[in-house]
Design a protein around this motif. Structure first.
Motif, PDB file in Angstrom:
ATOM      1  N   LEU A  53       0.895  -1.075   0.046  1.00 31.47           N
ATOM      2  CA  LEU A  53       0.017  -0.146   0.125  1.00 31.47           C
ATOM      3  C   LEU A  53       0.912   1.198  -0.052  1.00 31.47           C
ATOM      4  N   ALA A  54       2.100   1.276   0.763  1.00 34.54           N
ATOM      5  CA  ALA A  54       2.638   2.391   0.931  1.00 34.54           C
ATOM      6  C   ALA A  54       3.396   2.651  -0.666  1.00 34.54           C
ATOM      7  N   LEU A  63      -1.212   4.201   7.569  1.00 31.81           N
ATOM      8  CA  LEU A  63      -1.354   2.886   8.021  1.00 31.81           C
ATOM      9  C   LEU A  63      -1.096   2.723   9.578  1.00 31.81           C
ATOM     10  N   VAL A  64      -1.780   1.852  10.292  1.00 31.24           N
ATOM     11  CA  VAL A  64      -1.622   1.636  11.414  1.00 31.24           C
ATOM     12  C   VAL A  64      -0.949   0.361  11.566  1.00 31.24           C
ATOM     13  N   LEU A  65       0.347   0.431  12.618  1.00 32.95           N
ATOM     14  CA  LEU A  65       1.445  -0.637  12.292  1.00 32.95           C
ATOM     15  C   LEU A  65       2.166  -0.752  13.805  1.00 32.95           C
ATOM     16  N   PRO A  66       2.646  -1.654  13.893  1.00 30.61           N
ATOM     17  CA  PRO A  66       3.506  -2.077  15.326  1.00 30.61           C
ATOM     18  C   PRO A  66       4.508  -0.819  15.288  1.00 30.61           C
ATOM     19  N   VAL A  67       4.710  -0.421  16.503  1.00 29.40           N
ATOM     20  CA  VAL A  67       5.592   0.817  16.831  1.00 29.40           C
ATOM     21  C   VAL A  67       7.083   0.280  16.621  1.00 29.40           C
ATOM     22  N   LYS A  68       8.120   1.127  15.982  1.00 25.10           N
ATOM     23  CA  LYS A  68       9.498   0.447  15.863  1.00 25.10           C
ATOM     24  C   LYS A  68      10.407   1.516  16.811  1.00 25.10           C
ATOM     25  N   MET A  69      10.197   2.803  16.510  1.00 24.88           N
ATOM     26  CA  MET A  69      10.805   3.901  17.084  1.00 24.88           C
ATOM     27  C   MET A  69      10.658   4.031  18.504  1.00 24.88           C
ATOM     28  N   ASP A  70      11.222   4.055  19.482  1.00 28.65           N
ATOM     29  CA  ASP A  70      11.021   4.007  20.989  1.00 28.65           C
ATOM     30  C   ASP A  70      11.070   5.395  21.423  1.00 28.65           C
ATOM     31  N   GLU A  92      -8.691  -2.028  -2.224  1.00 24.65           N
ATOM     32  CA  GLU A  92      -8.726  -3.346  -2.377  1.00 24.65           C
ATOM     33  C   GLU A  92      -8.109  -3.787  -3.841  1.00 24.65           C
ATOM     34  N   GLN A  93      -8.149  -3.096  -4.740  1.00 29.42           N
ATOM     35  CA  GLN A  93      -7.424  -3.467  -5.993  1.00 29.42           C
ATOM     36  C   GLN A  93      -6.119  -3.508  -5.751  1.00 29.42           C
ATOM     37  N   ALA A  94      -5.257  -2.672  -4.893  1.00 26.74           N
ATOM     38  CA  ALA A  94      -3.827  -2.857  -4.909  1.00 26.74           C
ATOM     39  C   ALA A  94      -3.600  -3.912  -4.060  1.00 26.74           C
TER      40      ALA A  94
END
Ligand code: TXA
Ligand code: MG
Length: 310
Positions: free
Chosen positions: A83-84, A94-101, A200-202
């Motif tokens: 998607l990106a 986009l809602v994603l797991p955090v990486k940068m603390d 949805e198409q992508a």
């Protein structure tokens, strides 16, 4: 005093310096104006909640200039990468797991996920590049009010409470970004400026929809989130006495979202027209039916929220 900046590069540089110093700057994106703060500065982020009067459990979107920087902040899955690649920069979050603390915990409201977006507006791009780090930004309106699509809207709600606003004219899209989550599968958390159909198409698969049992409720889906002062009556074919009429398609109306019946034009006009009808002191606004396809879905979602009892 809120500084009103133009969009020349020296002004954007000045705005970036204000952000570095922990200040609050409203800036244009292609969707709506955002109220930006350094996403790693707790004090600055707290300022956002304070001036918006926002319930503090409501997490914020982090804005970055590139997919590269997004992947330093959040863990990108394959579906997220797809998607990106297809839609960033653009009206997609986009809602994603955090990486940068280093991110302020206020940004994520203590969740283990973070909402990330790469906006396409050239002024937002320049500001984010000059600033060189993640910028937390909700829409630049007091909580519970309509999102701003011009610098004037921003000042109507927040003048004197924020350090600066960069004025680059009206926003093209006029609706907030579409928000997608991935837990456990790609899910529509908020409809918005990027139509569901093209996502949805992508992806090559349908999105899960909010409200279905397997979908967690997105925080911030508060039903009266997009409220004007007037009450709204939806799917109206003609106004009743005392109502102002917001039309769509060829019809007599006080204001028309798109006389040509074009949903993209209607989205761009939606918040501005609601602001304008509100400013005329209407108690009630009747709104013509909007087709439930493409951007019409997001428009109807915003209208239903604006019409929700409060
Ligand atoms: O177009 C937009 O998205 C604009 C511009 C400024 O980028 N921003 C915007 O932000 O609309 P805001 O704060 O008004 O809406 C952000 C939404 C909220 O409903 C919030 O609850 C949700 O994103 N959100 C943020 N982080 C989240 C997370 N970790 N999980 C689920 N939802 C999240
Ligand atoms: Mg908002």
């Amino acid at each position: 005093m809120t500084l009103r900046l133009n969009s020349h590069s020296q002004s954007i540089q000045r705005a970036a310096t204000i952000l570095k110093d922990g200040g609050l700057v409203a800036f244009p994106t292609e969707t709506v104006y955002g109220l930006g703060a350094d996403a790693c500065n707790d004090h600055a982020v707290a300022g956002i909640f304070q001036v918006k009067g926002r319930p503090s459990f409501n997490p914020l979107i982090v804005h970055v200039p590139s997919v590269d920087m997004a992947s330093q902040i959040a863990q990108m899955s394959d579906a997220a990468e797809r998607l990106a690649g297809a839609f960033w920069p653009g009206p997609l979050t986009l809602v994603l797991p955090v990486k940068m603390d280093r991110l302020s915990k206020l940004v994520t409201a203590g969740l283990s996920t973070v909402a990330v977006r790469v906006p396409a507006h050239p002024v937002a791009q320049q500001l984010l590049q000059q600033f060189g780090g993640p910028v937390a930004a909700p829409s630049a309106n007091p909580s519970g009010r309509i999102s701003p699509t011009t610098a004037d809207h921003v000042l109507q709600g927040l003048d004197g409470q924020i350090d600066a606003v960069i004025d680059a004219g009206p926003c093209d899209v006029g609706l907030e970004s579409t928000i997608i989550g991935f837990d456990p599968a790609p899910t529509l958390l908020r409809s918005g400026g990027l139509p569901v159909e093209v996502i949805e198409q992508a992806l090559g698969q349908p999105l899960l929809l909010p409200g279905t049992p397997q979908t967690p409720n997105a925080p911030g889906q508060l039903s009266s989130h997009y409220a004007p002062n007037a009450t709204l009556r939806l799917n109206a074919t003609t106004p009743e006495p005392g109502e102002l009429f917001l039309g769509f398609g060829k019809m007599p109306a006080d204001l028309n979202l798109s006389p040509a019946g074009d949903l993209t034009e209607a989205a761009a006009n939606l918040f501005r027209h609601l602001h304008d009808l509100d400013a005329r002191g209407a108690d009630r606004i009747a709104v013509a039916p909007i087709p439930e396809t493409g951007l019409g879905r997001a428009i109807n979602d915003r209208l239903r929220r604006a019409a929700a009892p409060r």
